[in-house]
Design a protein around this motif. Structure first.
Motif, short mmCIF file in Angstrom:
data_model
loop_
_atom_site.label_atom_id
_atom_site.label_comp_id
_atom_site.label_asym_id
_atom_site.label_seq_id
_atom_site.Cartn_x
_atom_site.Cartn_y
_atom_site.Cartn_z
N ARG A 23 -11.72 4.77 -10.72
CA ARG A 23 -11.92 4.48 -12.16
C ARG A 23 -11.75 5.73 -13.01
N THR A 24 -12.34 6.85 -12.57
CA THR A 24 -12.22 8.10 -13.33
C THR A 24 -10.76 8.54 -13.42
N MET A 25 -10.06 8.49 -12.28
CA MET A 25 -8.64 8.90 -12.27
C MET A 25 -7.82 7.97 -13.15
N ALA A 26 -8.12 6.69 -13.13
CA ALA A 26 -7.38 5.73 -13.96
C ALA A 26 -7.55 6.05 -15.44
N VAL A 27 -8.77 6.38 -15.84
CA VAL A 27 -9.02 6.74 -17.24
C VAL A 27 -8.28 8.03 -17.59
N GLU A 28 -8.37 9.04 -16.72
CA GLU A 28 -7.67 10.32 -16.96
C GLU A 28 -6.17 10.13 -17.09
N ALA A 29 -5.61 9.29 -16.22
CA ALA A 29 -4.16 9.09 -16.19
C ALA A 29 -3.68 8.02 -17.18
N GLY A 30 -4.62 7.24 -17.69
CA GLY A 30 -4.24 6.17 -18.62
C GLY A 30 -3.50 5.04 -17.96
N VAL A 31 -3.90 4.74 -16.72
CA VAL A 31 -3.26 3.66 -15.97
C VAL A 31 -4.32 2.68 -15.47
N ASN A 32 -3.86 1.57 -14.94
CA ASN A 32 -4.74 0.55 -14.38
C ASN A 32 -5.38 1.08 -13.09
N PRO A 33 -6.67 0.81 -12.87
CA PRO A 33 -7.31 1.25 -11.62
C PRO A 33 -6.58 0.76 -10.36
N ASN A 34 -5.94 -0.41 -10.43
CA ASN A 34 -5.19 -0.88 -9.26
C ASN A 34 -4.05 0.07 -8.91
N THR A 35 -3.44 0.68 -9.92
CA THR A 35 -2.37 1.65 -9.69
C THR A 35 -2.91 2.86 -8.94
N VAL A 36 -4.06 3.35 -9.37
CA VAL A 36 -4.67 4.51 -8.70
C VAL A 36 -5.08 4.14 -7.28
N SER A 37 -5.64 2.96 -7.11
CA SER A 37 -6.05 2.51 -5.78
C SER A 37 -4.85 2.47 -4.83
N ARG A 38 -3.73 1.92 -5.30
CA ARG A 38 -2.52 1.86 -4.47
C ARG A 38 -2.01 3.28 -4.18
N THR A 39 -2.11 4.17 -5.16
CA THR A 39 -1.68 5.55 -4.97
C THR A 39 -2.53 6.23 -3.90
N TYR A 40 -3.83 6.07 -3.98
CA TYR A 40 -4.72 6.65 -2.98
C TYR A 40 -4.40 6.09 -1.60
N MET A 41 -4.14 4.79 -1.50
CA MET A 41 -3.79 4.19 -0.21
C MET A 41 -2.49 4.78 0.34
N GLU A 42 -1.50 4.97 -0.54
CA GLU A 42 -0.22 5.55 -0.09
C GLU A 42 -0.41 7.00 0.36
N LEU A 43 -1.19 7.76 -0.40
CA LEU A 43 -1.47 9.15 -0.01
C LEU A 43 -2.22 9.19 1.32
N GLU A 44 -3.10 8.23 1.54
CA GLU A 44 -3.83 8.17 2.81
C GLU A 44 -2.88 7.80 3.95
N ARG A 45 -1.97 6.88 3.68
CA ARG A 45 -0.99 6.49 4.70
C ARG A 45 -0.16 7.70 5.13
N GLU A 46 0.12 8.59 4.17
CA GLU A 46 0.90 9.79 4.46
C GLU A 46 0.03 10.94 4.95
N LYS A 47 -1.28 10.67 5.15
CA LYS A 47 -2.24 11.63 5.67
C LYS A 47 -2.48 12.82 4.75
N ILE A 48 -2.18 12.66 3.46
CA ILE A 48 -2.40 13.72 2.47
C ILE A 48 -3.86 13.70 2.02
N VAL A 49 -4.45 12.52 2.01
CA VAL A 49 -5.87 12.36 1.71
C VAL A 49 -6.49 11.48 2.78
N GLU A 50 -7.81 11.49 2.82
CA GLU A 50 -8.52 10.61 3.76
C GLU A 50 -9.71 9.99 3.06
N SER A 51 -9.94 8.73 3.36
CA SER A 51 -11.10 8.02 2.81
C SER A 51 -12.24 8.14 3.79
#
Length: 110
Positions: A23-51
């Motif tokens: 939610r915080t990232m979505a507000v900062e970026a001015g995008v829908n939270p679903n967009t940020v959620s998908r981005t985080y999932m893609e970054l996790e898939r690429e092992k750049i981030v971890e949940s």
């Protein structure tokens, strides 16, 4: 995704650092939270981030992953630079000279 990747490459987001909530990232970026959620999932898939369940999403501590990301981002930027120079009709030697002048703080002109 590029924005977060660049922040990681620059060190604005350090290895092991917690990312802002979706939610915080979505507000900062001015995008829908679903967009940020998908981005985080893609970054996790690429092992750049971890949940971490119940804690949030964190930048990987794997230095090799971050270095691979940095090289990949640099290659994209180099390709864009090359394409721009070609579109302007600038040859490789002149492009290198411009880049060297800019890098040394002498501006783009000779």
């Amino acid at each position: 995704m590029d924005h977060i990747s660049q922040r990681i490459c620059r060190g604005d987001l350090a290895p092991g650092e917690k990312l802002p909530s979706v939610r915080t990232m979505a507000v900062e970026a001015g995008v829908n939270p679903n967009t940020v959620s998908r981005t985080y999932m893609e970054l996790e898939r690429e092992k750049i981030v971890e949940s971490r369940r119940g804690q949030g999403t964190f930048v990987t501590e794997e230095k090799q992953v971050i270095e691979k990301l940095r090289k990949s981002q640099a290659a994209v930027q180099a390709d864009r630079f090359k394409s721009s120079m070609e579109q302007l009709g600038i040859d490789k030697e002149t492009a290198f000279q411009l880049l060297n002048n800019t890098w040394d703080g002498n501006g783009g002109s000779s």
